[in-house]
Scaffold this motif. Structure first.
Motif, PDB file in Angstrom:
ATOM      1  N   SER A 352       1.035  -1.460   0.039  1.00  0.00           N
ATOM      2  CA  SER A 352      -0.029   0.102  -0.098  1.00  0.00           C
ATOM      3  C   SER A 352       0.803   1.387   0.065  1.00  0.00           C
ATOM      4  CB  SER A 352      -0.915  -0.120   1.249  1.00  0.00           C
ATOM      5  OG  SER A 352      -1.882  -1.049   1.083  1.00  0.00           O
ATOM      6  N   TYR A 353       1.830   1.281   0.763  1.00  0.00           N
ATOM      7  CA  TYR A 353       2.823   2.382   0.820  1.00  0.00           C
ATOM      8  C   TYR A 353       3.377   2.398  -0.824  1.00  0.00           C
ATOM      9  CZ  TYR A 353       2.558   2.448   5.794  1.00  0.00           C
ATOM     10  OH  TYR A 353       1.947   2.256   7.153  1.00  0.00           O
ATOM     11  N   LYS A 354       3.857   1.310  -1.218  1.00  0.00           N
ATOM     12  CA  LYS A 354       4.444   1.705  -2.612  1.00  0.00           C
ATOM     13  C   LYS A 354       3.475   2.100  -3.552  1.00  0.00           C
ATOM     14  CE  LYS A 354       8.051  -1.766  -1.864  1.00  0.00           C
ATOM     15  NZ  LYS A 354       8.448  -3.286  -2.488  1.00  0.00           N
ATOM     16  N   LEU A 355       2.344   1.755  -3.404  1.00  0.00           N
ATOM     17  CA  LEU A 355       1.071   2.492  -4.551  1.00  0.00           C
ATOM     18  C   LEU A 355       1.150   3.802  -4.164  1.00  0.00           C
ATOM     19  CD1 LEU A 355      -1.353  -0.525  -4.038  1.00  0.00           C
ATOM     20  CD2 LEU A 355      -0.363   0.353  -6.264  1.00  0.00           C
ATOM     21  N   ALA A 356       0.934   4.269  -2.841  1.00  0.00           N
ATOM     22  CA  ALA A 356       1.009   5.693  -2.496  1.00  0.00           C
ATOM     23  C   ALA A 356       1.984   6.501  -3.124  1.00  0.00           C
ATOM     24  CB  ALA A 356       1.027   5.842  -0.816  1.00  0.00           C
ATOM     25  N   LEU A 357       3.260   6.058  -3.199  1.00  0.00           N
ATOM     26  CA  LEU A 357       4.172   6.799  -3.924  1.00  0.00           C
ATOM     27  C   LEU A 357       4.154   6.698  -5.447  1.00  0.00           C
ATOM     28  CD1 LEU A 357       7.392   5.591  -1.843  1.00  0.00           C
ATOM     29  CD2 LEU A 357       6.134   7.781  -1.459  1.00  0.00           C
ATOM     30  N   THR A 358       3.262   6.100  -5.885  1.00  0.00           N
ATOM     31  CA  THR A 358       3.067   5.940  -7.475  1.00  0.00           C
ATOM     32  C   THR A 358       2.395   7.354  -7.751  1.00  0.00           C
ATOM     33  OG1 THR A 358       1.217   4.509  -7.304  1.00  0.00           O
ATOM     34  CG2 THR A 358       3.254   3.593  -7.535  1.00  0.00           C
ATOM     35  N   TYR A 359       1.567   7.688  -6.732  1.00  0.00           N
ATOM     36  CA  TYR A 359       0.498   8.746  -7.087  1.00  0.00           C
ATOM     37  C   TYR A 359       1.219   9.978  -6.430  1.00  0.00           C
ATOM     38  CZ  TYR A 359      -2.392   5.297  -8.648  1.00  0.00           C
ATOM     39  OH  TYR A 359      -3.071   4.297  -9.055  1.00  0.00           O
ATOM     40  N   GLN A 360       1.910   9.925  -5.407  1.00  0.00           N
ATOM     41  CA  GLN A 360       2.771  11.439  -4.956  1.00  0.00           C
ATOM     42  C   GLN A 360       4.128  10.691  -4.502  1.00  0.00           C
ATOM     43  OE1 GLN A 360       0.889  13.009  -1.704  1.00  0.00           O
ATOM     44  NE2 GLN A 360       1.347  15.199  -2.318  1.00  0.00           N
ATOM     45  N   PRO A 361       5.155  10.687  -5.416  1.00  0.00           N
ATOM     46  CA  PRO A 361       6.531  10.291  -5.081  1.00  0.00           C
ATOM     47  C   PRO A 361       7.319  11.030  -4.194  1.00  0.00           C
ATOM     48  CG  PRO A 361       6.070  10.245  -7.614  1.00  0.00           C
ATOM     49  CD  PRO A 361       4.984  11.076  -6.870  1.00  0.00           C
ATOM     50  N   GLU A 362       6.910  12.216  -3.740  1.00  0.00           N
ATOM     51  CA  GLU A 362       7.683  13.165  -2.881  1.00  0.00           C
ATOM     52  C   GLU A 362       7.195  12.864  -1.340  1.00  0.00           C
ATOM     53  OE1 GLU A 362       4.434  15.429  -3.919  1.00  0.00           O
ATOM     54  OE2 GLU A 362       5.659  14.221  -5.037  1.00  0.00           O
ATOM     55  N   ARG A 363       6.034  12.063  -1.144  1.00  0.00           N
ATOM     56  CA  ARG A 363       5.432  11.941   0.048  1.00  0.00           C
ATOM     57  C   ARG A 363       6.205  11.465   1.346  1.00  0.00           C
ATOM     58  NH1 ARG A 363       0.136  12.642   0.995  1.00  0.00           N
ATOM     59  NH2 ARG A 363      -0.711  11.693   2.953  1.00  0.00           N
ATOM     60  N   GLU A 364       6.522  12.356   2.056  1.00  0.00           N
ATOM     61  CA  GLU A 364       7.780  11.984   3.004  1.00  0.00           C
ATOM     62  C   GLU A 364       7.340  11.159   3.802  1.00  0.00           C
ATOM     63  OE1 GLU A 364       9.161  15.812   4.176  1.00  0.00           O
ATOM     64  OE2 GLU A 364       9.885  16.335   2.447  1.00  0.00           O
ATOM     65  N   THR A 365       6.158  11.060   4.609  1.00  0.00           N
ATOM     66  CA  THR A 365       5.660  10.230   5.385  1.00  0.00           C
ATOM     67  C   THR A 365       5.759   8.733   5.171  1.00  0.00           C
ATOM     68  OG1 THR A 365       3.287  11.008   4.957  1.00  0.00           O
ATOM     69  CG2 THR A 365       4.212  11.943   6.620  1.00  0.00           C
TER      70      THR A 365
END
Length: 371
Positions: A352-365
């Motif tokens: 799920s975290y990796k999927l989050a980064l596909t939509y917002q790669p710079e999401r620091e959290t």
């Protein structure tokens, strides 16, 4: 058509700022009285964080004006008609960024087209995940002023002027006058009464607000009007009132997907998770392409700890995510990852975290959680 487009755009925008726990936070207005210095809401940070590289407000305004005058070739009437049609279609589909871009092209080439100016202005008053929200609200206000001065009988221009001023935190007599002028010019338009009710309530005039609420309710005899008024009520966090209005519409055989969408939102905010799931699934049954409905349904599944269905809903909805939807999609995948992690499902959490980064790669959290 401006009524339905304005409503659809407002609803789409709420997804960009909502959350699984507080679905009413997306469209809050910001307080303040009229003054010579406008106070505006702080925008949520978008991707770029290098403030040193960001031009000053005066430079951005100058650049925006320059880009308008630098447009060498005027569009033909056929090109303008095509762009306007494409912009309206993008707006109806919830793609605010694309609609804004196309309307701007038309405004550059056809400065006398009031309907396009108002369409652009209605997009600009929607809170989206960008850094210059105050500039956008001010631009919308200026567009509305331009049209209202040229066309003093244009009710839509005065309504937009009131909305833009509210978004800038200007809630004094001039804003009230704009709404009242819109009502005088178009007394049967239900939503303007609801806007005025919101303003009066903010300023402590509860009796006047109740009168305007009643006027709005008696005029809302179509699904599109119910949707607009419910969205205004939700912007005030008045979810029980919105739910009552929407349930009445459903009882009157309104199965419009936007009515069901907003009903699900109100039910979820009111803690009625099972009912919210039923309403949102019914909304998807009528319209499978609305990202906002997938987002809200996933929120409901997260609230009920049904993580598998939450993930499946997000994956299905991701096909319909536009530019401004991607940050909220990333946030929801992060929330899903957190829920999986809390349940001891580390593989699912990392997915799920990796999927989050596909939509917002710079999401620091998220980056920190994957280390």
């Amino acid at each position: 058509m401006y009524r339905l487009f304005f409503s659809i755009a407002l609803i789409a925008a709420t997804a960009a700022f909502g959350s699984a726990q507080d679905l009413g936070s997306s469209n809050k207005l910001f307080g303040g009285k009229d003054s010579s210095k406008k106070s505006a809401p702080a925008a949520k940070k978008a991707a770029p964080r290098n403030s040193a590289a960001r031009p000053s407000r005066s430079k951005r305004t100058t650049a925006r004006k320059a880009s308008g005058t630098a447009s060498a070739a005027k569009l033909s009437s056929e090109q303008i008609a095509k762009l306007t049609s494409e912009a309206a279609a993008a707006l109806k589909a919830g793609d605010l960024a694309s609609a804004e871009e196309k309307y701007r092209e038309v405004v550059k080439s056809s400065t006398d087209d009031s309907s396009v100016k108002l369409a652009l202005g209605r997009i600009l008053v929607i809170p989206v995940p960008v850094m210059d929200l105050a500039d956008r609200y001010e631009e919308a206000m200026n567009l509305a002023k331009t049209v209202s001065e040229k066309e003093p009988a244009n009710a839509a221009a005065f309504e937009l002027l009131g909305v833009a001023r509210e978004m800038l935190g200007l809630v004094g007599p001039e804003t009230e006058a704009a709404y009242r002028t819109a009502i005088r010019l178009s007394p049967e338009r239900a939503a303007t009464y609801a806007y005025l009710a919101r303003l009066l309530r903010r300023n402590g005039n509860t009796a006047g607000a109740a009168e305007m609420d009643a006027a709005a309710a008696t005029r809302a005899d179509k699904a599109a009007e119910v949707v607009e008024i419910a969205e205004i009520l939700q912007s005030e966090q008045r979810f029980p009132a919105a739910e009552r209005l929407l349930k009445t519409a459903v009882r009157n055989k309104s199965n419009e997907p936007l009515v069901l969408n907003l009903l699900g939102r109100s039910q979820l905010a009111n803690g009625e998770v099972a009912d919210a799931i039923a309403s949102l699934k019914a909304s998807l049954g009528a319209d499978l392409s609305n990202f906002d409905t997938y987002f809200r349904l996933a929120s409901a599944y997260l609230r009920s700890s049904d993580l598998a269905n939450a993930e499946n809903t997000l994956l299905r909805g991701s096909r319909f995510a536009h530019k401004y939807d991607k940050p909220v999609l990333a946030r929801q995948f992060e929330q899903l990852g957190d829920a999986y992690s809390k349940a001891g499902k580390e593989n699912e959490a990392r997915r799920s975290y990796k999927l989050a980064l596909t939509y917002q790669p710079e999401r620091e959290t998220v980056i920190a959680k994957l280390k």
